[in-house]
Each structure stands twice: as structure tokens, then as C-alpha cells.
Design an enzyme around this catalytic site. Structure first.
Site, mmCIF file in Angstrom:
data_model
loop_
_atom_site.group_PDB
_atom_site.id
_atom_site.type_symbol
_atom_site.label_atom_id
_atom_site.label_comp_id
_atom_site.label_asym_id
_atom_site.label_seq_id
_atom_site.Cartn_x
_atom_site.Cartn_y
_atom_site.Cartn_z
ATOM 1 C CG ASN A 17 5.112 0.092 -15.527
ATOM 2 O OD1 ASN A 17 4.400 0.681 -16.334
ATOM 3 N ND2 ASN A 17 4.818 -1.127 -15.078
ATOM 4 N NE ARG A 58 15.670 -7.483 1.629
ATOM 5 C CZ ARG A 58 15.071 -8.445 1.004
ATOM 6 N NH1 ARG A 58 14.813 -9.557 1.635
ATOM 7 N NH2 ARG A 58 14.720 -8.344 -0.241
ATOM 8 C CG MET A 83 6.765 -6.237 -5.011
ATOM 9 S SD MET A 83 5.075 -5.951 -5.554
ATOM 10 C CE MET A 83 4.285 -7.372 -4.830
ATOM 11 C CG HIS A 102 -3.198 -0.884 -7.825
ATOM 12 N ND1 HIS A 102 -2.536 -1.821 -7.071
ATOM 13 C CD2 HIS A 102 -4.474 -1.349 -7.971
ATOM 14 C CE1 HIS A 102 -3.359 -2.795 -6.749
ATOM 15 N NE2 HIS A 102 -4.539 -2.539 -7.289
ATOM 16 C CD GLU A 169 0.874 -1.755 -15.029
ATOM 17 O OE1 GLU A 169 0.355 -1.981 -13.946
ATOM 18 O OE2 GLU A 169 1.923 -2.296 -15.412
HETATM 19 C C1 GRF Z 1 2.851 -3.358 -12.453
HETATM 20 O O1 GRF Z 1 1.766 -4.141 -12.841
HETATM 21 C C2 GRF Z 1 2.403 -2.339 -11.445
HETATM 22 O O2 GRF Z 1 1.114 -1.880 -11.677
HETATM 23 C C3 GRF Z 1 2.435 -3.134 -10.164
HETATM 24 O O3 GRF Z 1 3.596 -3.938 -10.285
HETATM 25 C C4 GRF Z 1 3.846 -4.188 -11.666
HETATM 26 C C5 GRF Z 1 5.264 -3.823 -11.963
HETATM 27 O O4 GRF Z 1 5.633 -4.206 -13.250
HETATM 28 N N1 GRF Z 1 2.404 -2.276 -9.033
HETATM 29 P P1 GRF Z 1 7.052 -3.842 -13.835
HETATM 30 O O5 GRF Z 1 8.091 -4.317 -12.815
HETATM 31 O O6 GRF Z 1 7.114 -2.340 -13.994
HETATM 32 O O7 GRF Z 1 7.149 -4.538 -15.137
#
Ligand code: GRF
Length: 183
Positions: A17, A58, A83, A102, A169
């Protein structure tokens, strides 16, 4: 379109993404990548695209990070597979201007493994972009679209469903970018 918007994309991993942003980097006055993990493949993508990127310390120095983004006139943060939960104090600085992608039709299937759980429940599968608030995967929905209706899941493997979600996405992220750049 004059490139006058500045955005920071937060990632933790693969960055497909993020790639939607990188492919459109000329639309932005500034595009920055912030990663929670030093081995995130998204960092390689940013590097190859010649886009500034940084790895968070960190523990994460949230106040410093917020100040540095503000100092650089970043106007919005987009969480693309980031994350980590953002603390409320950080979000207070970015109220209205922090967005998350999401892989479910929120408010259904908040949290991790959303596609897996929706697939197992034979529920409608989709994607949401929403504003970020301290509560996980809550916040005003900005864009939402269905990838597959429950009845269309018959005969599709989880991998096939995930691929459909990923395509959607990328499409919704592109739409968000267009709206953001025109706002
Ligand atoms: C995607 O599925 C997003 O919706 C979720 O984490 C994933 C990230 O995918 N929050 P990428 O790292 O952009 O390929």
C-alpha cells in the site's frame, strides 16, 4: 495538480500500500516513510523510490516523532500496515489528520487476522479507511468498499480472497490520495 500536500506513511512490513503512494510521489510536496521495523520491505521500496524514510527507535519516542513531523510541516499520517497502537497523546496532536487502512468492513472484524476471521465466518469481505482514534480500528469511516459478498466466497480459497482484498486496498488508497491532494 500542484504538489502542495505533505504526508507521512507509517509501515511495519511489506509496503504494497505504501507503493501506491510511492508511485504517486510527484503529487506530494513531501512524502515520508516511517517504519516500526528496520527490516520492513517497505523501506527498500522507499529507498528505491528515493523517498525519505526512517526507522523508529525502541522504545518509540512519540513526542519527539510528533514534533519532528510537525516541524517538517507534515499535514497527515497514513497508517499502511503499521503494527503499533498510537498513544492517545500522540493522536491528540494529529486529531482529524491520522488515517488507517483496515482489511474489513468496519465495525466488523476489528484487530488482527481480519480477513481470516471474516472468511471463516463467511461474512462480507471488504476494506475501510478511517480516522484513527485511541480505540483500535474505530474512528470515522472515510472510505469503505466491499471486495466480496458472503455469497461470492463459495469456492474461493483464502489466498484468492486476500488477493481480492489487496487489490481493493490499493484502489481505495489511490482514491484517498486523490481526495487528500485535492482537499
Ligand atoms: C494491509 O492489509 C492493511 O489493511 C493492514 O496491513 C496490511 C498491510 O499490507 N493494516 P502492505 O504492507 O501494505 O502490503
Amino acid at each position: 495538480m500542484t504538489p502542495f500536500k505533505s504526508v507521512a506513511v507509517f509501515i511495519s512490513g511489506f509496503g504494497s500500500n505504501l507503493n501506491v503512494f510511492l508511485q504517486r510521489k510527484t503529487l506530494f510536496k513531501q512524502l515520508q516513510v516511517v517504519s516500526s521495523h528496520s527490516n520492513a520491505f517497505g523501506l527498500t521500496r522507499a529507498q528505491e523510490a528515493g523517498v525519505p524514510h526512517q526507522v523508529l527507535s525502541r522504545p518509540i519516542a512519540w513526542a519527539e516523532l510528533s514534533k519532528s513531523l510537525k516541524d517538517q510541516q507534515i499535514e497527515a499520517i497514513f497508517l499502511a500496515g503499521f503494527m503499533r497502537l498510537l498513544p492517545a497523546e500522540f493522536l491528540a496532536d494529529w486529531s482529524e489528520s491520522c488515517f488507517n487502512l483496515h482489511p474489513s468492513l468496519l465495525p466488523d472484524f476489528k484487530g488482527l487476522q481480519a480477513i481470516e476471521r471474516a472468511y471463516a465466518a463467511r461474512a462480507d469481505i471488504g476494506v475501510t479507511i478511517h480516522r484513527v482514534v485511541p480505540e483500535m480500528d474505530a474512528g470515522e469511516i472515510i472510505l469503505q468498499e466491499t471486495a466480496l459478498r458472503a455469497e461470492e466466497l463459495e469456492g474461493l480459497s483464502l489466498a484468492e480472497v486476500k488477493a481480492r482484498v489487496q487489490t481493493l486496498e490499493h484502489h481505495l488508497v489511490a482514491e484517498w490520495i486523490q481526495r487528500f491532494c485535492q482537499s
